[in-house]
Design a protein around this motif. Sequence first.
Motif, PDB file in Angstrom:
ATOM      1  N   LEU A   1      26.938 -17.719 -28.103  1.00  0.00           N
ATOM      2  CA  LEU A   1      27.102 -17.872 -26.663  1.00  0.00           C
ATOM      3  C   LEU A   1      25.939 -18.643 -26.027  1.00  0.00           C
ATOM      4  CD1 LEU A   1      29.484 -16.740 -25.069  1.00  0.00           C
ATOM      5  CD2 LEU A   1      28.044 -14.850 -24.341  1.00  0.00           C
TER       6      LEU A   1
ATOM      7  N   ALA B   1      22.738   0.500 -19.794  1.00  0.00           N
ATOM      8  CA  ALA B   1      23.214  -0.861 -19.482  1.00  0.00           C
ATOM      9  C   ALA B   1      23.343  -1.051 -17.972  1.00  0.00           C
ATOM     10  CB  ALA B   1      24.558  -1.113 -20.167  1.00  0.00           C
TER      11      ALA B   1
ATOM     12  N   LEU C   1      33.329  -2.523 -19.277  1.00  0.00           N
ATOM     13  CA  LEU C   1      34.460  -1.611 -19.448  1.00  0.00           C
ATOM     14  C   LEU C   1      34.510  -0.664 -18.255  1.00  0.00           C
ATOM     15  CD1 LEU C   1      34.084  -0.734 -23.245  1.00  0.00           C
ATOM     16  CD2 LEU C   1      35.401  -2.582 -22.181  1.00  0.00           C
ATOM     17  N   PRO C   2      35.727  -0.357 -17.768  1.00  0.00           N
ATOM     18  CA  PRO C   2      35.822   0.487 -16.565  1.00  0.00           C
ATOM     19  C   PRO C   2      35.428   1.931 -16.869  1.00  0.00           C
ATOM     20  CG  PRO C   2      38.004   0.089 -17.482  1.00  0.00           C
ATOM     21  CD  PRO C   2      37.046  -0.757 -18.287  1.00  0.00           C
TER      22      PRO C   2
ATOM     23  N   TYR D   1      27.590   6.735 -26.355  1.00  0.00           N
ATOM     24  CA  TYR D   1      28.232   5.756 -25.475  1.00  0.00           C
ATOM     25  C   TYR D   1      27.956   6.030 -23.999  1.00  0.00           C
ATOM     26  CZ  TYR D   1      30.037   2.463 -28.661  1.00  0.00           C
ATOM     27  OH  TYR D   1      30.090   1.452 -29.564  1.00  0.00           O
TER      28      TYR D   1
ATOM     29  N   THR E   1      28.745  -1.711 -33.988  1.00  0.00           N
ATOM     30  CA  THR E   1      28.851  -0.272 -33.794  1.00  0.00           C
ATOM     31  C   THR E   1      29.969   0.367 -34.604  1.00  0.00           C
ATOM     32  OG1 THR E   1      30.083  -0.788 -31.809  1.00  0.00           O
ATOM     33  CG2 THR E   1      27.778  -0.194 -31.521  1.00  0.00           C
TER      34      THR E   1
ATOM     35  N   TYR F   1      24.405   4.797 -23.550  1.00  0.00           N
ATOM     36  CA  TYR F   1      24.362   3.334 -23.687  1.00  0.00           C
ATOM     37  C   TYR F   1      24.866   2.685 -22.386  1.00  0.00           C
ATOM     38  CZ  TYR F   1      25.746  -1.155 -26.035  1.00  0.00           C
ATOM     39  OH  TYR F   1      25.926  -2.474 -26.415  1.00  0.00           O
ATOM     40  N   ARG F   2      25.972   3.195 -21.869  1.00  0.00           N
ATOM     41  CA  ARG F   2      26.526   2.640 -20.630  1.00  0.00           C
ATOM     42  C   ARG F   2      25.600   2.920 -19.433  1.00  0.00           C
ATOM     43  NH1 ARG F   2      31.679   1.281 -19.671  1.00  0.00           N
ATOM     44  NH2 ARG F   2      32.019   2.774 -17.999  1.00  0.00           N
TER      45      ARG F   2
ATOM     46  N   LYS G   1      29.947 -10.138 -30.006  1.00  0.00           N
ATOM     47  CA  LYS G   1      30.745  -9.460 -29.003  1.00  0.00           C
ATOM     48  C   LYS G   1      30.696 -10.260 -27.708  1.00  0.00           C
ATOM     49  CE  LYS G   1      29.701  -5.455 -27.124  1.00  0.00           C
ATOM     50  NZ  LYS G   1      29.266  -4.051 -27.122  1.00  0.00           N
ATOM     51  N   LEU G   2      31.845 -10.421 -27.049  1.00  0.00           N
ATOM     52  CA  LEU G   2      31.911 -11.333 -25.912  1.00  0.00           C
ATOM     53  C   LEU G   2      31.902 -10.633 -24.559  1.00  0.00           C
ATOM     54  CD1 LEU G   2      34.463 -13.874 -27.424  1.00  0.00           C
ATOM     55  CD2 LEU G   2      31.975 -14.074 -27.292  1.00  0.00           C
ATOM     56  N   PHE G   3      31.834  -9.284 -24.542  1.00  0.00           N
ATOM     57  CA  PHE G   3      31.759  -8.593 -23.255  1.00  0.00           C
ATOM     58  C   PHE G   3      30.530  -7.687 -23.259  1.00  0.00           C
ATOM     59  CE2 PHE G   3      34.180  -5.964 -26.123  1.00  0.00           C
ATOM     60  CZ  PHE G   3      33.741  -4.670 -25.875  1.00  0.00           C
ATOM     61  N   ARG G   4      30.169  -7.236 -22.045  1.00  0.00           N
ATOM     62  CA  ARG G   4      29.054  -6.309 -21.922  1.00  0.00           C
ATOM     63  C   ARG G   4      29.605  -4.900 -21.906  1.00  0.00           C
ATOM     64  NH1 ARG G   4      26.551  -8.926 -16.572  1.00  0.00           N
ATOM     65  NH2 ARG G   4      28.645  -8.245 -15.961  1.00  0.00           N
ATOM     66  N   ILE G   5      28.869  -3.974 -22.447  1.00  0.00           N
ATOM     67  CA  ILE G   5      29.380  -2.604 -22.524  1.00  0.00           C
ATOM     68  C   ILE G   5      29.707  -2.080 -21.132  1.00  0.00           C
ATOM     69  CG2 ILE G   5      27.083  -1.480 -22.489  1.00  0.00           C
ATOM     70  CD1 ILE G   5      30.128  -0.462 -24.663  1.00  0.00           C
ATOM     71  N   GLY G   6      28.954  -2.554 -20.134  1.00  0.00           N
ATOM     72  CA  GLY G   6      29.185  -2.113 -18.759  1.00  0.00           C
ATOM     73  C   GLY G   6      30.401  -2.749 -18.108  1.00  0.00           C
TER      74      GLY G   6
ATOM     75  N   ASP H   1      24.135  -6.621 -26.389  1.00  0.00           N
ATOM     76  CA  ASP H   1      25.539  -6.275 -26.626  1.00  0.00           C
ATOM     77  C   ASP H   1      26.179  -7.155 -27.688  1.00  0.00           C
ATOM     78  OD1 ASP H   1      25.925  -4.194 -24.769  1.00  0.00           O
ATOM     79  OD2 ASP H   1      26.245  -5.596 -23.126  1.00  0.00           O
ATOM     80  N   ARG H   2      25.825  -8.442 -27.661  1.00  0.00           N
ATOM     81  CA  ARG H   2      26.541  -9.386 -28.525  1.00  0.00           C
ATOM     82  C   ARG H   2      26.399  -9.063 -30.001  1.00  0.00           C
ATOM     83  NH1 ARG H   2      23.895 -14.680 -27.260  1.00  0.00           N
ATOM     84  NH2 ARG H   2      22.397 -13.427 -26.102  1.00  0.00           N
TER      85      ARG H   2
ATOM     86  N   LEU I   1      28.584  10.727 -30.863  1.00  0.00           N
ATOM     87  CA  LEU I   1      29.143   9.403 -30.599  1.00  0.00           C
ATOM     88  C   LEU I   1      29.482   9.268 -29.113  1.00  0.00           C
ATOM     89  CD1 LEU I   1      29.887   6.820 -32.107  1.00  0.00           C
ATOM     90  CD2 LEU I   1      32.112   7.817 -32.620  1.00  0.00           C
TER      91      LEU I   1
ATOM     92  N   TYR J   1      35.313   4.715 -25.691  1.00  0.00           N
ATOM     93  CA  TYR J   1      34.379   3.589 -25.515  1.00  0.00           C
ATOM     94  C   TYR J   1      33.940   3.009 -26.851  1.00  0.00           C
ATOM     95  CZ  TYR J   1      34.383   4.483 -20.576  1.00  0.00           C
ATOM     96  OH  TYR J   1      34.791   4.611 -19.287  1.00  0.00           O
ATOM     97  N   TRP J   2      33.763   3.904 -27.803  1.00  0.00           N
ATOM     98  CA  TRP J   2      33.394   3.401 -29.130  1.00  0.00           C
ATOM     99  C   TRP J   2      34.509   2.538 -29.704  1.00  0.00           C
ATOM    100  CZ3 TRP J   2      35.184   5.664 -34.071  1.00  0.00           C
ATOM    101  CH2 TRP J   2      34.610   5.029 -35.172  1.00  0.00           C
TER     102      TRP J   2
ATOM    103  N   ASP K   1      34.751  -0.664 -27.809  1.00  0.00           N
ATOM    104  CA  ASP K   1      33.586  -1.506 -28.110  1.00  0.00           C
ATOM    105  C   ASP K   1      33.831  -2.314 -29.379  1.00  0.00           C
ATOM    106  OD1 ASP K   1      30.988  -2.510 -27.766  1.00  0.00           O
ATOM    107  OD2 ASP K   1      30.104  -0.931 -29.002  1.00  0.00           O
ATOM    108  N   ASN K   2      34.676  -1.775 -30.243  1.00  0.00           N
ATOM    109  CA  ASN K   2      34.914  -2.433 -31.526  1.00  0.00           C
ATOM    110  C   ASN K   2      36.238  -3.177 -31.594  1.00  0.00           C
ATOM    111  OD1 ASN K   2      32.651  -1.815 -33.515  1.00  0.00           O
ATOM    112  ND2 ASN K   2      32.942   0.120 -32.426  1.00  0.00           N
TER     113      ASN K   2
END
Lengths: 539, 539
Positions: free
Chosen positions: B161, B286, A33-34, B279, B264, B282-283, A26-31, B259-260, B275, A7-8, A11-12
């Motif tokens: 955004l 979120a 991600l599947p 995550y 990280t 954080y998830r 960053k253009l997506f939300r951390i949530g 998030d934006r 780490l 995820y880290w 995320d990057n």
Amino acid sequence: MSVPHPYWLRDNCPCADCRDPRGGQKLFRIGDLPDGLTAVETAEDAAGLTVRWSDGHRSHYPAGWDAPAGPDERTEHAKRLWQAADFARGLPEADWAAYLADPEERTAVLAAVLRSGFALLRGVPAEERRVLRVARSFGYVRETNYGELFDVRVEPDPANLAFTSAAIAPHTDNPYRDPVPTLQLLHCLRNDCAGGDSGLVDGFRAAALLREQDPAAFAVLARTPVPFRYRDRGTELTAERPLIGLDPRGAIREVRFNDRSTRTAALSALDPAELDAFYAAYRRFAAIVLRPELRLDFRLAPGDCLVLDNTRLLHARTAFEPGDGTGGHRHLQGCYADLDSLSSTLAVLRRGTAVLDELEALFEGEGSGEYLGEAVTLAAHMLQAAALARAAGAPPALVAAALLHDIGHFRGSGRELMAGTDNRHGESAAARLAPYFPPAVTEPVRLHVEAKRYLCTAEPGYADRLSPASVHTLAVQGGPMTPDEAAAFAAHPFGADAVTVRRWDEAAKDPSAPIPSFAEFRPLLMESMHQSAFAPPRR
Amino acid sequence: MSVPHPYWLRDNCPCADCRDPRGGQKLFRIGDLPDGLTAVETAEDAAGLTVRWSDGHRSHYPAGWDAPAGPDERTEHAKRLWQAADFARGLPEADWAAYLADPEERTAVLAAVLRSGFALLRGVPAEERRVLRVARSFGYVRETNYGELFDVRVEPDPANLAFTSAAIAPHTDNPYRDPVPTLQLLHCLRNDCAGGDSGLVDGFRAAALLREQDPAAFAVLARTPVPFRYRDRGTELTAERPLIGLDPRGAIREVRFNDRSTRTAALSALDPAELDAFYAAYRRFAAIVLRPELRLDFRLAPGDCLVLDNTRLLHARTAFEPGDGTGGHRHLQGCYADLDSLSSTLAVLRRGTAVLDELEALFEGEGSGEYLGEAVTLAAHMLQAAALARAAGAPPALVAAALLHDIGHFRGSGRELMAGTDNRHGESAAARLAPYFPPAVTEPVRLHVEAKRYLCTAEPGYADRLSPASVHTLAVQGGPMTPDEAAAFAAHPFGADAVTVRRWDEAAKDPSAPIPSFAEFRPLLMESMHQSAFAPPRR
């Protein structure tokens, strides 16, 4: 196949779908991600790491993408903790005029505020409201109930010890405010009394000494929120914060120390043992703060402006003889501002310095090689063009454009052009420069190839004067313009500037002409950069 | 003889040598107290505690001096944590005109921002820059690199955004700034697109839910500083702060969630296990933030201005159809400000309410008793005087002076006067009112006794019309003025107003006249208080 910390890593992901290429948002939300994300394929080489993810996304991480950051610049780890003797050879100071004129001088002053907690500007005209201009040279004024600025001088019926002629012990300002103003400016307009000298104490150093000598006392001060209060007719400010503020890892990050504003009656809620422990620790810290070897004493003269980190430094003054209408007077004007903007201004100044360092290295390295078959090196060609622009009295932006017009040939790109592929070196140079320079610099650079195509059409005899290499590349670049193209180019806002640069370009291939150094042009280049960061008085 | 915690007790000595009686500033340094300080004599009774100290100092502590303060108003303990359903009966909102006109309405709005994290002002004229005026109604605008204010609308080449028509997930603003702006204002100028609704989430509630459901994840977020960054041509702001900020005792005090703006990559310095734990936490946080039951949705209409606590609330918007020149548009103007000033304004408003409550209780209690032998009660006398002033069309300050002119007789002080001691009730009333009311109120009150002495000298026949009680007290108060005294009085800036009040005073002893209620005069009294706190638009 798996990678550590998927995820880290994800995320990057630096791809354009994940990060806005302009500002890096960053253009997506951390949530988004599947759950159960894994890497299904990875490949690592000198160019970096490539990952294919279980959800189909692909990421490429250039080498060094995860370089650890330095310490949080607001904690003790990023500071130079000091005592008075450390400044035996002089204070961090600069002349106001030099500070305004020279970005490297500004860099040094702002860096000193971050690192040592203060800097002194000398020769700021001793005029009312000038302190606001100093603050706006690196940030924004924080208006408070005291106004945009405040006068520190003897008042007839003072509600605050500051407005008497009494000595004031070392303290931080406005501990009753949250957020506390992180910077304070004090500009001396007059100081011809006996007494009234200034003192500074590094509160981080004092806190570090307490930690060294009495770790339990340090811990008590760091964990006890202290109520602070200020009250007047129209104001009732309160804040509850520890005297020593730590970051979550235990590093010193903020000191609040101001006997005058504590409202410790409210500590009655503390456990009795804790209350005694707090007072023992408070008195011990107060004694360290007053140690003579920690206190840097100096005298503000008219025109001096002190800029200090109010989350760290304590300031003080000695008593003075108040003015009586015939004798001396002491008058400072102060205002508040914030560290984050100062730090931003410093980072942008350093960004400018860094890009000039990089360009200078290119001029001195790759630039000293052959220039597409011409009789001068690529660096000599650009430096000659800049010298011609300077000799012609061109404005700084156009001299900068002449100097940088061919940087698109660097990184071996010039060879492509000679081999028959248009390397679009005007465009690539302009794109490289755009983060730092405004269109008055980048547009003539971008258009200088088009200017050749334009002149071949618009100016009879021009094509005949081109060098053999230039004739060769003209065909690759599209040949002479059609009449419609030429008319459009002539109407472009920077078309004429591009033609001017082009003429210096053509003339700058003389193996016998003198070659100035890149360093000579650095001040002019800094001055030509985006105004937002480099033209201090914003208004 | 000993007392517990001698340093704490002594630190809170309220005597005029230890505390400035005006603003309450402490006048000594904690280190000035001798080592080994003890109490050598103490006496405690209903009036409080008296202590003689080993260094000879004496302190008297009135009963209740050490009442524990409430919780730090910036932590979860002082908040009403909410979810969307809690506002089923309506949002905390007020009409802008009522807010301006009525201090109790302002009190309610500002209290809602502190307690629930937001309030909505309706009917703020949908004009450019009005949002600044809203901010200045309770505090100070925090200028940033975005300017004094910023426009939220679709831009042609957005670096952020926010300036597109895309949905924006719940976030706090400017996490890359330290100090972060603690308040945000968003004023809707236009919103006739499809979509573009607003959403709010209580970040403290979300953090509290995480703590309840996964205490370890909560602890990870509270102890991991997260780097945030914003970068554009002239700006490079960075801050390193945890997503959940705690006070030293572990209470939730600040949430940063965006998030934006996370950077990280710099977390690579973390311990690998940490780490992964970060995550996962954080998830999980979120996911809580996105729970539908936490999100309060509503639509801003032109003229609505949202004021929100940016250390606590996350705000969001739904996607909308961008205006294309023929269709709808969405345009908000925003600015930043700070909670400490809002809280100060609220405290001063409440101070005003509290003094009116106290005065009202005196009028209804002690004031309903006999008035120095007159045919009306003391309260009826003052209320009649105010009614006469109001009927005469006097300005609010003079009506207030008429209403309050004899409060110096309260607390039994009137009996002293009748017994032959001048109770100086004009002076004592003016001193009591001075923290709240300007000289236009307090000076006529202070001078209304002198006005009687003046009129006895300056106006033939005046003395003959005095009531028997008034004749009796005249002698105690110094008798008629000398001609010099009378000339000086006539020249006093508030002399004429004092005479005006005096005439209503004389006339307000009619047992058959109607008596208005004190409550009727409360709005006028609030309006007459110090302008610094009660006249919202500061400029």
